[in-house]
Design an enzyme around this catalytic site. Structure first.
Site, PDB file in Angstrom:
ATOM      1  N   ASP A   1       0.881  -1.177   0.000  1.00 28.76           N
ATOM      2  CA  ASP A   1       0.000   0.000   0.000  1.00 28.76           C
ATOM      3  C   ASP A   1       0.915   1.223   0.000  1.00 28.76           C
ATOM      4  OD1 ASP A   1      -1.645   2.147   0.486  1.00 28.76           O
ATOM      5  OD2 ASP A   1      -2.592   1.285   2.271  1.00 28.76           O
TER       6      ASP A   1
ATOM      7  N   SER B   1       1.905  12.223 -15.648  1.00 31.62           N
ATOM      8  CA  SER B   1       0.727  12.274 -16.542  1.00 31.62           C
ATOM      9  C   SER B   1       0.846  13.582 -17.302  1.00 31.62           C
ATOM     10  CB  SER B   1      -0.569  12.275 -15.712  1.00 31.62           C
ATOM     11  OG  SER B   1      -1.680  12.605 -16.532  1.00 31.62           O
TER      12      SER B   1
ATOM     13  N   TYR C   1      -6.504  15.183  -9.110  1.00 30.84           N
ATOM     14  CA  TYR C   1      -5.550  14.426  -9.927  1.00 30.84           C
ATOM     15  C   TYR C   1      -4.515  15.362 -10.559  1.00 30.84           C
ATOM     16  CZ  TYR C   1      -3.810  11.150 -13.448  1.00 30.84           C
ATOM     17  OH  TYR C   1      -2.998  10.347 -14.214  1.00 30.84           O
TER      18      TYR C   1
ATOM     19  N   LYS D   1      -0.517  15.383  -9.726  1.00 33.86           N
ATOM     20  CA  LYS D   1       0.480  15.056 -10.748  1.00 33.86           C
ATOM     21  C   LYS D   1       1.433  16.231 -10.996  1.00 33.86           C
ATOM     22  CE  LYS D   1      -0.564  10.764 -11.640  1.00 33.86           C
ATOM     23  NZ  LYS D   1       0.403   9.652 -11.495  1.00 33.86           N
TER      24      LYS D   1
HETATM   25  N1  LIG Z   1      -4.034   5.170 -18.249  1.00 35.39           N
HETATM   26  C1  LIG Z   1      -3.795   6.449 -18.565  1.00 35.39           C
HETATM   27  O1  LIG Z   1      -4.361   7.012 -19.525  1.00 35.39           O
HETATM   28  C2  LIG Z   1      -2.813   7.268 -17.770  1.00 35.39           C
HETATM   29  C3  LIG Z   1      -2.441   8.516 -18.274  1.00 35.39           C
HETATM   30  C4  LIG Z   1      -1.537   9.287 -17.555  1.00 35.39           C
HETATM   31  C5  LIG Z   1      -1.005   8.776 -16.377  1.00 35.39           C
HETATM   32  N2  LIG Z   1      -1.383   7.562 -15.910  1.00 35.39           N
HETATM   33  C6  LIG Z   1      -0.780   7.090 -14.662  1.00 35.39           C
HETATM   34  O2  LIG Z   1      -0.309   5.777 -14.840  1.00 35.39           O
HETATM   35  C7  LIG Z   1      -0.324   5.104 -13.576  1.00 35.39           C
HETATM   36  C8  LIG Z   1      -1.039   3.765 -13.753  1.00 35.39           C
HETATM   37  O3  LIG Z   1      -2.401   4.031 -14.090  1.00 35.39           O
HETATM   38  P1  LIG Z   1      -3.328   2.983 -14.866  1.00 35.39           P
HETATM   39  O4  LIG Z   1      -3.969   3.699 -15.983  1.00 35.39           O
HETATM   40  O5  LIG Z   1      -2.581   1.722 -15.136  1.00 35.39           O
HETATM   41  O6  LIG Z   1      -4.456   2.759 -13.770  1.00 35.39           O
HETATM   42  P2  LIG Z   1      -5.058   1.442 -13.150  1.00 35.39           P
HETATM   43  O7  LIG Z   1      -6.189   1.867 -12.262  1.00 35.39           O
HETATM   44  O8  LIG Z   1      -5.380   0.446 -14.222  1.00 35.39           O
HETATM   45  O9  LIG Z   1      -3.849   0.923 -12.264  1.00 35.39           O
HETATM   46  C9  LIG Z   1      -3.462   1.646 -11.119  1.00 35.39           C
HETATM   47  C10 LIG Z   1      -2.928   0.668 -10.099  1.00 35.39           C
HETATM   48  O10 LIG Z   1      -2.611   1.392  -8.897  1.00 35.39           O
HETATM   49  C11 LIG Z   1      -2.930   0.547  -7.815  1.00 35.39           C
HETATM   50  N3  LIG Z   1      -3.119   1.302  -6.579  1.00 35.39           N
HETATM   51  C12 LIG Z   1      -4.091   2.199  -6.272  1.00 35.39           C
HETATM   52  N4  LIG Z   1      -3.950   2.623  -4.998  1.00 35.39           N
HETATM   53  C13 LIG Z   1      -2.868   1.965  -4.494  1.00 35.39           C
HETATM   54  C14 LIG Z   1      -2.220   1.976  -3.235  1.00 35.39           C
HETATM   55  N5  LIG Z   1      -2.660   2.723  -2.204  1.00 35.39           N
HETATM   56  N6  LIG Z   1      -1.137   1.181  -3.077  1.00 35.39           N
HETATM   57  C15 LIG Z   1      -0.696   0.402  -4.086  1.00 35.39           C
HETATM   58  N7  LIG Z   1      -1.261   0.347  -5.297  1.00 35.39           N
HETATM   59  C16 LIG Z   1      -2.343   1.128  -5.493  1.00 35.39           C
HETATM   60  C17 LIG Z   1      -4.226  -0.141  -8.257  1.00 35.39           C
HETATM   61  O11 LIG Z   1      -4.428  -1.326  -7.499  1.00 35.39           O
HETATM   62  C18 LIG Z   1      -3.955  -0.411  -9.719  1.00 35.39           C
HETATM   63  O12 LIG Z   1      -3.339  -1.676  -9.885  1.00 35.39           O
HETATM   64  C19 LIG Z   1      -1.008   6.058 -12.593  1.00 35.39           C
HETATM   65  O13 LIG Z   1      -0.030   6.762 -11.850  1.00 35.39           O
HETATM   66  C20 LIG Z   1      -1.763   7.013 -13.509  1.00 35.39           C
HETATM   67  O14 LIG Z   1      -1.999   8.268 -12.908  1.00 35.39           O
HETATM   68  C21 LIG Z   1      -2.275   6.787 -16.581  1.00 35.39           C
END
Ligand SMILES: NC(=O)c1ccc[n+]([C@@H]2O[C@H](COP(=O)([O-])OP(=O)(O)OC[C@H]3O[C@@H](n4cnc5c(N)ncnc54)[C@H](O)[C@@H]3O)[C@@H](O)[C@H]2O)c1
Length: 213
Positions: free
Chosen positions: A15, A95, A109, A113
């Site tokens: 976590d 992001s 968010y 970020k």
């Molecule tokens: N998907 C996109 O379009 C996008 C764009 C820009 C940035 N991001 C960034 O990429 C990263 C991954 O995002 P994603 O799209 O794969 O989202 P996702 O929701 O599919 O995965 C996020 C993961 O974070 C984990 N998580 C959440 N809270 C947690 C905690 N307290 N401790 C440990 N793990 C925790 C979740 O269990 C999940 O596995 C994030 O930082 C997100 O902000 C994603």
């Protein structure tokens, strides 16, 4: 994964808002893999709530995961990297929301970020004497499990705020003619983590298909 890539891989449940949990995860890497050379702060949440309706707890939870989690991860990684004298690389997943506003409902968010982008610079400054490079990677919209659901909520929040945001706006028009994939982002993270970026620290690399042009 172990068999496919002929590597040793170990899983640990962490976590990122809990410093003891993050430290235990890092200790697992040291005990079972021999140390920490590369650390990626990837966990993130992106609930969509309009600012007028934003409960304190939602704001705090977003910052706890997205910003404080990066601090805790970087601190625990750097403690173990510096102990060996070998240094290492820390990659923070930021992001395009670390560069600009994105859509109504995403204030926490976007704030969290922007904080990670700034933190990346300060971590680079403080950890450089330890031989630790710190880079950010800022993805554009990529369909992942979490983001597919979040996009729908963001559209609803925008509509409730009276803002005309289409699905295409939220997903951002890509200059490369297609939406990005998780693998596209992983390639940039791999570049950041590898010696190919040996001259770089403090930068946040835009993996954004031109979104922020
Ligand atoms: N998907 C996109 O379009 C996008 C764009 C820009 C940035 N991001 C960034 O990429 C990263 C991954 O995002 P994603 O799209 O794969 O989202 P996702 O929701 O599919 O995965 C996020 C993961 O974070 C984990 N998580 C959440 N809270 C947690 C905690 N307290 N401790 C440990 N793990 C925790 C979740 O269990 C999940 O596995 C994030 O930082 C997100 O902000 C994603």
């Amino acid at each position: 994964m172990r068999a496919r890539y002929s590597v040793n891989a170990v899983g640990a449940r962490v976590d990122v808002t809990d410093s003891a949990s993050v430290a235990a995860g890092a200790d697992t890497a040291v005990a079972q893999l021999g140390g920490v050379d590369i650390w990626v702060n990837n966990a993130g949440i992106f609930p969509s709530v309009s600012l007028l309706d934003m409960p304190d707890e939602v704001w705090e939870q977003v910052f706890a995961v997205n910003s404080r989690g990066v601090f805790l991860g970087a601190r625990e990684a750097a403690r173990r990297m510096s102990a060996t004298g070998k240094g290492g690389v820390i990659v923070n997943i930021v992001s395009t929301a670390g560069f600009k506003a994105t859509a109504p409902g995403l204030a926490a968010y976007v704030g969290s970020k922007h904080a990670v982008r700034g933190l990346t610079k300060e971590l680079a400054l403080e950890f450089a004497p330890l031989g630790i490079r710190v880079l950010g990677v800022a993805p554009t919209y990529v369909p992942t499990e979490g983001n597919i659901a979040a996009t729908q909520t963001a559209l609803e929040a925008a509509a409730a705020a009276g803002v005309d945001v289409t699905q295409l706006d939220v997903m951002q028009q890509s200059m490369i003619g297609r939406i990005g994939t998780p693998d596209d982002i992983a390639r940039v993270a791999l570049f950041a983590a590898s010696d190919l970026s040996i001259i770089m620290t403090d930068s946040t690399l835009l993996a954004d298909a031109g979104e922020t042009i």
